[in-house]
Motif scaffolding. Structure first.
Motif, PDB file in Angstrom:
ATOM      1  N   ARG A 143       1.115  -1.102   0.039  1.00 36.57           N
ATOM      2  CA  ARG A 143       0.024   0.026  -0.082  1.00 36.57           C
ATOM      3  C   ARG A 143       1.055   1.207   0.041  1.00 36.57           C
ATOM      4  N   LEU A 144       0.613   1.990  -1.092  1.00 37.89           N
ATOM      5  CA  LEU A 144       1.339   3.338  -1.073  1.00 37.89           C
ATOM      6  C   LEU A 144       0.312   4.396  -0.530  1.00 37.89           C
ATOM      7  N   VAL A 145       0.958   5.234   0.501  1.00 37.08           N
ATOM      8  CA  VAL A 145       0.353   6.141   1.177  1.00 37.08           C
ATOM      9  C   VAL A 145       1.220   7.435   0.815  1.00 37.08           C
ATOM     10  N   ILE A 146       0.576   8.709   0.003  1.00 38.21           N
ATOM     11  CA  ILE A 146       1.295   9.649  -0.264  1.00 38.21           C
ATOM     12  C   ILE A 146       0.692  11.000   0.593  1.00 38.21           C
ATOM     13  N   PHE A 147       1.686  11.799   1.144  1.00 36.45           N
ATOM     14  CA  PHE A 147       1.211  12.897   1.620  1.00 36.45           C
ATOM     15  C   PHE A 147       2.048  13.900   1.059  1.00 36.45           C
ATOM     16  N   ALA A 148       1.122  15.116   0.186  1.00 38.78           N
ATOM     17  CA  ALA A 148       1.814  15.861  -0.881  1.00 38.78           C
ATOM     18  C   ALA A 148       1.390  17.284  -0.298  1.00 38.78           C
ATOM     19  N   ALA A 149       2.532  18.087  -0.235  1.00 37.49           N
ATOM     20  CA  ALA A 149       2.220  19.475   0.015  1.00 37.49           C
ATOM     21  C   ALA A 149       3.078  20.280  -1.135  1.00 37.49           C
ATOM     22  N   PHE A 150       2.674  21.570  -1.106  1.00 31.08           N
ATOM     23  CA  PHE A 150       3.426  22.400  -2.318  1.00 31.08           C
ATOM     24  C   PHE A 150       3.467  23.885  -1.434  1.00 31.08           C
ATOM     25  N   ARG A 151       4.491  24.472  -1.990  1.00 30.91           N
ATOM     26  CA  ARG A 151       4.789  25.843  -1.529  1.00 30.91           C
ATOM     27  C   ARG A 151       4.586  26.485  -2.814  1.00 30.91           C
ATOM     28  N   LEU A 152       3.399  27.510  -2.681  1.00 34.69           N
ATOM     29  CA  LEU A 152       2.900  28.184  -3.579  1.00 34.69           C
ATOM     30  C   LEU A 152       3.390  29.849  -3.545  1.00 34.69           C
ATOM     31  N   PRO A 153       4.161  30.208  -4.494  1.00 29.18           N
ATOM     32  CA  PRO A 153       4.523  31.571  -4.489  1.00 29.18           C
ATOM     33  C   PRO A 153       3.276  32.649  -4.419  1.00 29.18           C
ATOM     34  N   TRP A 154       2.196  32.260  -5.094  1.00 31.56           N
ATOM     35  CA  TRP A 154       0.970  33.211  -4.978  1.00 31.56           C
ATOM     36  C   TRP A 154       0.085  32.690  -3.901  1.00 31.56           C
ATOM     37  N   ALA A 155       0.375  32.154  -2.796  1.00 33.78           N
ATOM     38  CA  ALA A 155      -0.494  31.484  -1.890  1.00 33.78           C
ATOM     39  C   ALA A 155      -1.235  32.588  -0.969  1.00 33.78           C
ATOM     40  N   GLY A 156      -0.346  33.668  -0.686  1.00 34.14           N
ATOM     41  CA  GLY A 156      -1.006  34.700   0.156  1.00 34.14           C
ATOM     42  C   GLY A 156      -1.990  35.645  -0.557  1.00 34.14           C
ATOM     43  N   TRP A 157      -2.107  35.557  -2.110  1.00 33.43           N
ATOM     44  CA  TRP A 157      -2.675  36.623  -2.780  1.00 33.43           C
ATOM     45  C   TRP A 157      -4.241  36.095  -3.118  1.00 33.43           C
ATOM     46  N   PHE A 158      -4.237  34.963  -3.354  1.00 29.68           N
ATOM     47  CA  PHE A 158      -5.759  34.402  -3.731  1.00 29.68           C
ATOM     48  C   PHE A 158      -6.207  32.990  -3.411  1.00 29.68           C
ATOM     49  N   ASN A 159      -6.687  32.981  -2.129  1.00 33.64           N
ATOM     50  CA  ASN A 159      -6.663  31.767  -1.399  1.00 33.64           C
ATOM     51  C   ASN A 159      -7.478  30.676  -2.551  1.00 33.64           C
ATOM     52  N   GLN A 160      -8.617  31.284  -3.182  1.00 32.15           N
ATOM     53  CA  GLN A 160      -9.374  30.199  -3.846  1.00 32.15           C
ATOM     54  C   GLN A 160      -8.857  29.426  -4.946  1.00 32.15           C
ATOM     55  N   ILE A 161      -7.411  30.142  -5.343  1.00 27.75           N
ATOM     56  CA  ILE A 161      -6.537  29.386  -6.663  1.00 27.75           C
ATOM     57  C   ILE A 161      -6.124  28.641  -5.959  1.00 27.75           C
ATOM     58  N   CYS A 162      -5.503  28.496  -4.561  1.00 23.23           N
ATOM     59  CA  CYS A 162      -4.718  27.490  -3.984  1.00 23.23           C
ATOM     60  C   CYS A 162      -5.661  26.388  -3.606  1.00 23.23           C
ATOM     61  N   LEU A 163      -7.054  26.544  -3.346  1.00 24.84           N
ATOM     62  CA  LEU A 163      -7.992  25.416  -3.204  1.00 24.84           C
ATOM     63  C   LEU A 163      -8.053  24.667  -4.446  1.00 24.84           C
ATOM     64  N   THR A 164      -8.024  25.231  -5.742  1.00 20.63           N
ATOM     65  CA  THR A 164      -8.311  24.800  -6.860  1.00 20.63           C
ATOM     66  C   THR A 164      -7.005  24.189  -7.229  1.00 20.63           C
ATOM     67  N   PHE A 165      -5.897  24.836  -6.942  1.00 17.81           N
ATOM     68  CA  PHE A 165      -4.429  24.239  -7.126  1.00 17.81           C
ATOM     69  C   PHE A 165      -4.227  22.827  -6.337  1.00 17.81           C
ATOM     70  N   ARG A 166      -4.758  22.862  -5.256  1.00 21.06           N
ATOM     71  CA  ARG A 166      -4.698  21.595  -4.251  1.00 21.06           C
ATOM     72  C   ARG A 166      -5.356  20.513  -4.956  1.00 21.06           C
ATOM     73  N   GLU A 167      -6.542  20.717  -5.393  1.00 23.29           N
ATOM     74  CA  GLU A 167      -7.194  19.368  -5.915  1.00 23.29           C
ATOM     75  C   GLU A 167      -6.535  19.081  -7.213  1.00 23.29           C
ATOM     76  N   ILE A 168      -6.258  20.200  -8.078  1.00 19.46           N
ATOM     77  CA  ILE A 168      -5.470  19.861  -9.488  1.00 19.46           C
ATOM     78  C   ILE A 168      -4.267  19.061  -8.978  1.00 19.46           C
ATOM     79  N   ALA A 169      -3.674  19.587  -8.333  1.00 23.43           N
ATOM     80  CA  ALA A 169      -2.219  18.965  -7.923  1.00 23.43           C
ATOM     81  C   ALA A 169      -2.364  17.406  -7.365  1.00 23.43           C
ATOM     82  N   ARG A 170      -3.364  17.482  -6.512  1.00 24.61           N
ATOM     83  CA  ARG A 170      -3.817  15.848  -5.952  1.00 24.61           C
ATOM     84  C   ARG A 170      -4.030  15.026  -7.135  1.00 24.61           C
ATOM     85  N   GLN A 171      -4.888  15.611  -8.189  1.00 26.95           N
ATOM     86  CA  GLN A 171      -5.275  14.467  -9.250  1.00 26.95           C
ATOM     87  C   GLN A 171      -4.003  14.167  -9.940  1.00 26.95           C
ATOM     88  N   MET A 172      -3.130  15.459 -10.028  1.00 22.82           N
ATOM     89  CA  MET A 172      -1.881  14.963 -10.898  1.00 22.82           C
ATOM     90  C   MET A 172      -1.119  13.966 -10.285  1.00 22.82           C
TER      91      MET A 172
END
Ligand code: FES
Ligand SMILES: [Fe+2]
Length: 355
Positions: A249-278
């Motif tokens: 069983r492979l269990v992956i905990f992924a995290a990303f440092r986003l240069p624009w994280a402080g600017w627009f939180n909604q983008i981060c939410l979208t990014f999170r889900e897209i990154a997870r699917q990738m």
């Protein structure tokens, strides 16, 4: 092996109905009591060996469906028919962390693995069962040569593989790899999302530790003539959890440092889900490839290894010594027979090999 902290299953899946989870060839029952505590027990009723996971949970105990004996989170049992009977079953130490239930044998001295992600945006964990032994799954996830051919977004271009540098270092309880080379072509939208400049160098650095077996990856891009990271940085932890001798069983905990994280939180939410699917998509590519191996023995004998395969022998030695054998109990040895015959033919030293 059971003395190491392993991620067993997502905490949200543990409800009142008991779950059966396989770990290193042993069946465990995982359940949540009315007060919210999680219990992890050997899944064999000590009376006449019924699976406790077929039972149900009362206030604070899992009840065997066969004759009604009940076991609390500490493994203390009671029998309705013989109230003065003393019976217990093996109970594990349990922690809920990072959205997962983790367990190890009680009274173990192992450390809880550190997931160090301050300043990173964490995505929901990803789980994948792979039909191959632990060693072969780890082999895949700690070499970069396959990324050029197997992966869509991660890794190096096939034409640039000869330019990829790969440095391996090892100590008694860890093995690390630093890889650098030309990023493979990816769709413009992905380049934009991750802030990957044209002609970028992809850096893929990892450290594998063996209590339990897990790898931390640091992934980032730079321009060709600089070490200064550009765009998004990825920090990913992969846990390689043996289900039995033939599957992992492979269990992956992924995290990303986003240069624009402080600017627009909604983008981060979208990014999170897209990154997870990738991440999920790329892991499935690994799974499809690993499950086509013509031979799933873990011995290295007969393999013609390349400069990207230096970690294989280093890993096998540490899996055998640190992971499988550390204070192994007799009962554990009986439920999980180590099939790997380890050949230590790789010198353990820092090497930097230019192609
Ligand atoms: S087998 Fe579990 S109570 Fe009898
Ligand atoms: Fe891969």
């Amino acid at each position: 092996m059971l003395q190491h902290w392993h991620p067993l299953c997502p905490a949200r899946r543990v409800r009142r109905k008991p779950l059966e989870i396989q770990l290193a060839g042993q069946s465990l029952v995982v359940f949540r009591t009315k007060s919210g505590d999680v219990g992890v027990l050997d899944n064999v009723c000590p009376h006449r060996r019924m699976k406790l996971s077929c039972g149900h949970v009362t206030e604070d105990a899992v009840v065997c469906p066969y004759h009604g004996w009940a076991f609390d989170c500490e493994g203390n049992g009671t029998s309705p028919g013989t109230p003065r009977l003393h019976c217990t079953t093996t109970a594990f130490e349990v922690v809920e962390k990072h959205g997962f239930v983790w367990a190890r044998l009680k009274n173990s001295l192992t450390e809880f693995p550190v997931l160090d992600e301050p300043g990173f945006t964490v995505v929901r964990p990803v789980e994948q069962r792979i039909q191959a032994p632990l060693e072969l799954v780890l082999d895949n996830f700690t070499e970069v040569e396959h990324a050029a051919t197997v992966h869509r977004f991660i890794g190096y271009s096939l034409g640039g593989m000869h330019r990829v540098t790969s440095i391996v270092a090892a100590s008694a309880d860890r093995v690390s790899g630093d890889n650098r080379g030309p990023q493979k072509p990816v769709p413009a939208i992905v380049r934009w999302m991750f802030g990957i400049p044209k002609g970028a160098e992809f850096h893929w650095e990892w450290i594998t530790r063996f209590s339990p077996v897990h790898t931390r990856y640091d992934e980032f891009w730079t321009s060709q003539d600089s070490d200064q990271p550009l765009g998004v940085r990825g920090r990913i932890y992969a846990f390689f959890v043996p289900i039995d001798t033939t599957s992992t069983r492979l269990v992956i905990f992924a995290a990303f440092r986003l240069p624009w994280a402080g600017w627009f939180n909604q983008i981060c939410l979208t990014f999170r889900e897209i990154a997870r699917q990738m991440v999920r998509f790329e892991i499935r590519q690994d799974m499809r490839m690993i499950e086509q191996l013509a031979d799933t023995r873990t011995e290295m004998e007969g393999m013609k290894l390349s400069r990207f395969d230096r970690t294989l022998g280093l890993h096998r030695e540490r899996i055998s010594r640190v992971y499988r054998n550390a204070a192994q109990t007799d009962s554990e040895a009986s439920v999980f027979r180590v099939e790997a015959s380890v050949r230590l033919n790789h010198r353990e030293q820092v090497r930097h090999e230019d192609p």
